[in-house]
Design a protein around this motif. Sequence first.
Motif, PDB file in Angstrom:
ATOM      1  N   GLU A 151      50.836  38.971  40.363  1.00  0.00           N
ATOM      2  CA  GLU A 151      49.848  38.094  39.706  1.00  0.00           C
ATOM      3  C   GLU A 151      48.752  38.917  39.065  1.00  0.00           C
ATOM      4  O   GLU A 151      48.341  38.680  37.934  1.00  0.00           O
ATOM      5  CB  GLU A 151      49.183  37.164  40.734  1.00  0.00           C
ATOM      6  N   TYR A 152      48.300  39.907  39.834  1.00  0.00           N
ATOM      7  CA  TYR A 152      47.196  40.721  39.338  1.00  0.00           C
ATOM      8  C   TYR A 152      47.605  41.538  38.119  1.00  0.00           C
ATOM      9  O   TYR A 152      46.872  41.618  37.133  1.00  0.00           O
ATOM     10  CB  TYR A 152      46.681  41.644  40.447  1.00  0.00           C
ATOM     11  N   TYR A 171      47.746  39.268  35.164  1.00  0.00           N
ATOM     12  CA  TYR A 171      46.388  38.930  34.698  1.00  0.00           C
ATOM     13  C   TYR A 171      45.798  40.094  33.898  1.00  0.00           C
ATOM     14  O   TYR A 171      45.253  39.908  32.807  1.00  0.00           O
ATOM     15  CB  TYR A 171      45.536  38.608  35.919  1.00  0.00           C
ATOM     16  N   ALA A 172      45.960  41.303  34.437  1.00  0.00           N
ATOM     17  CA  ALA A 172      45.431  42.483  33.749  1.00  0.00           C
ATOM     18  C   ALA A 172      46.093  42.646  32.378  1.00  0.00           C
ATOM     19  O   ALA A 172      45.431  42.923  31.379  1.00  0.00           O
ATOM     20  CB  ALA A 172      45.643  43.735  34.596  1.00  0.00           C
ATOM     21  N   LEU A 219      39.366  45.368  43.207  1.00  0.00           N
ATOM     22  CA  LEU A 219      40.553  44.550  42.935  1.00  0.00           C
ATOM     23  C   LEU A 219      40.306  43.131  43.443  1.00  0.00           C
ATOM     24  O   LEU A 219      39.453  42.918  44.295  1.00  0.00           O
ATOM     25  CB  LEU A 219      41.775  45.124  43.672  1.00  0.00           C
ATOM     26  N   TYR A 220      41.065  42.192  42.911  1.00  0.00           N
ATOM     27  CA  TYR A 220      40.999  40.824  43.430  1.00  0.00           C
ATOM     28  C   TYR A 220      41.895  40.742  44.660  1.00  0.00           C
ATOM     29  O   TYR A 220      43.116  40.729  44.544  1.00  0.00           O
ATOM     30  CB  TYR A 220      41.462  39.824  42.380  1.00  0.00           C
ATOM     31  N   GLN A 238      47.502  40.299  30.538  1.00  0.00           N
ATOM     32  CA  GLN A 238      47.065  39.230  29.637  1.00  0.00           C
ATOM     33  C   GLN A 238      45.704  39.556  29.031  1.00  0.00           C
ATOM     34  O   GLN A 238      45.502  39.472  27.824  1.00  0.00           O
ATOM     35  CB  GLN A 238      46.969  37.908  30.412  1.00  0.00           C
ATOM     36  N   LEU A 239      44.783  39.953  29.900  1.00  0.00           N
ATOM     37  CA  LEU A 239      43.433  40.209  29.395  1.00  0.00           C
ATOM     38  C   LEU A 239      43.394  41.442  28.503  1.00  0.00           C
ATOM     39  O   LEU A 239      42.538  41.568  27.641  1.00  0.00           O
ATOM     40  CB  LEU A 239      42.448  40.369  30.555  1.00  0.00           C
ATOM     41  N   ASN A 288      52.820  38.315  25.191  1.00  0.00           N
ATOM     42  CA  ASN A 288      53.486  37.622  26.304  1.00  0.00           C
ATOM     43  C   ASN A 288      54.933  38.045  26.503  1.00  0.00           C
ATOM     44  O   ASN A 288      55.414  38.092  27.633  1.00  0.00           O
ATOM     45  CB  ASN A 288      53.412  36.110  26.091  1.00  0.00           C
ATOM     46  N   ASP A 344      42.535  38.447  46.722  1.00  0.00           N
ATOM     47  CA  ASP A 344      43.281  37.219  47.018  1.00  0.00           C
ATOM     48  C   ASP A 344      44.474  37.018  46.085  1.00  0.00           C
ATOM     49  O   ASP A 344      45.182  36.031  46.195  1.00  0.00           O
ATOM     50  CB  ASP A 344      42.344  35.996  46.962  1.00  0.00           C
ATOM     51  N   MET A 345      44.692  37.947  45.159  1.00  0.00           N
ATOM     52  CA  MET A 345      45.859  37.818  44.284  1.00  0.00           C
ATOM     53  C   MET A 345      46.976  38.704  44.815  1.00  0.00           C
ATOM     54  O   MET A 345      46.713  39.714  45.442  1.00  0.00           O
ATOM     55  CB  MET A 345      45.513  38.284  42.866  1.00  0.00           C
TER      56      MET A 345
END
Lengths: 238, 317
Positions: free
Chosen positions: B94-95, B98-99, B86-87, B101-102, B107, B89-90
């Motif tokens: 947010e994470y 991001y997941a 996992l990221y 969106q990708l 939206n 720092d997110m």
Amino acid sequence: MSLANIRYIFVKELRSFFNSPVAYIVIVVFLVILGWFFTSNLFIANISSLRTVFEMTPFLLLFFAPAITMRLISEEKKTGTLELLMTKPVKESEIIIGKFLAAWVLFFFTLLPTLCYYGTVALLGELDLGPIIGGYLGLMFVGAVFLAISVFGSSMTENQVVAFIVSFLIVFTLFMIDKILFYLPGNLASTFEYISVDYHFSNIARGVIDSRDMIYYISAVGFALFMGTIVLQKRRWV
Amino acid sequence: MSILVNNLSKFYADTRAVDDISFEVHSGEILGFLGPNGAGKTTTMRVITCYLSPSAGTVKVEGRDIQTESLEVRKVVGYLPEQNPLYLDMNVLEYLEYAAQLQGVSNSLIPRRMREMVDVCGLDEMKHKDIGQLSKGYRQRVGLAAAMIHDPKVLILDEPTSGLDPNQIVEIRSLIQSLGKEKTVILSTHILPEVQATCNRVIIINRGKIVADGPIADLQRSLHGGEKIVMEVEVPDGQSFEMVSLQVKTIPAVKTVSLIDESNGVKKFSIETSIAIDVRKALYLLCVEKGWGLLELHREQTSLEEIFRELTTDSEQ
């Protein structure tokens, strides 16, 4: 290629640049060194000119570009998040381009405060705007080449230090190549001159925007990003 | 057919991680992928999720080939990799965004999907925290939430419950079970009770090859060929184990009789048959005929541990 995906990756990377202390440290160091050269030129040598800014920035970029990009891909490799990224409907090229653009925009923001040097010099005397616009444009191009190469460097390893060193060696070679020209025979020298980043920069910095220089920069960035894409795709071939 | 794996092989340099395996998974099935460490579970999953390319063979997910229609496959697959990267720092929201969106979630749908996933995975209290500050259990939930954010038809989970405490394991299991009703789920693990609790079918893989494939109950039956029965009887004084054993062996299909325990004339036997027929009635009649007191008579289930150990250690020798 999906522009939306590039934008998502770009935004995420730019955000994490500004969320981490590393970016701030690198920017501050960059500005402090550049500021010292500018002010010493101004106050000690009594020359009001932006020439030192344009001469020093490519040199500082040799360290700056690998430093801000080294973690971009190598860290994802190390922590395994690259696996997450690559199993989403995202192309390798989109990842590379998104990350490169984030680093480039960070460089833009780093350069932005140096406009106050322009203000200082403009107060003291007449300035020829052409070389200044050309100079900044040229710096953005040099930055683009160095950053694209450093993104490629970061894609090759999961170790950030290795990424830094590999990227530094490549950009250092491109930077130094036109400083060794007089050791080379004539016909080879012109080829090496063309490869050199500095040679094209000095053209633009004189205020001459030549299509040959533009083609050089665009193709160098394109080639570096392409190589980065290939490195990410390689995992799927073997 | 949701997932179709055909003669899949994967070599790394000179080692065969996966060696010519074929299987299929239907939609609505929860498939447990079992095997010792290094057996090829993760490699197989990485091929199905398009992270690695197969050295030979084909894989189709929802009718699409993982090599020629890779992006399409990745849109319908949700993947939780091993170690749950996992990221850090997110923050959680947010994470998840991001997941989403990708993964190509539109939206307008993203806020709703994020809310649903936060609810389903119980992340409400943690949603504004950085992932780096979360405990392992919460991180696992974040990983699951991100894997399911685009409501995938196929969910591939590589050791989804590793590092969780028993309560969390139960929660995640019931989550997986409720998901499995409408999705295709493949989960790998080496925790055997987990498979027994959640999966309708298991595939046991060892050294890159499939050594067993089927519903757990079938595997338990097929392993020995015959059945195993435990009988406890009270026999009159003076009758030794050998005498009783001889009597029991007169029943057709009984292969071996062994003594488990003996005290005060109460003997406990383990009886194995050579073919899968129920001999309990014959045993009961024998007891009646001989005047033995029948205290216990039951059919022993082969545990998944036994199946696993038998299938994955034999081939090493």
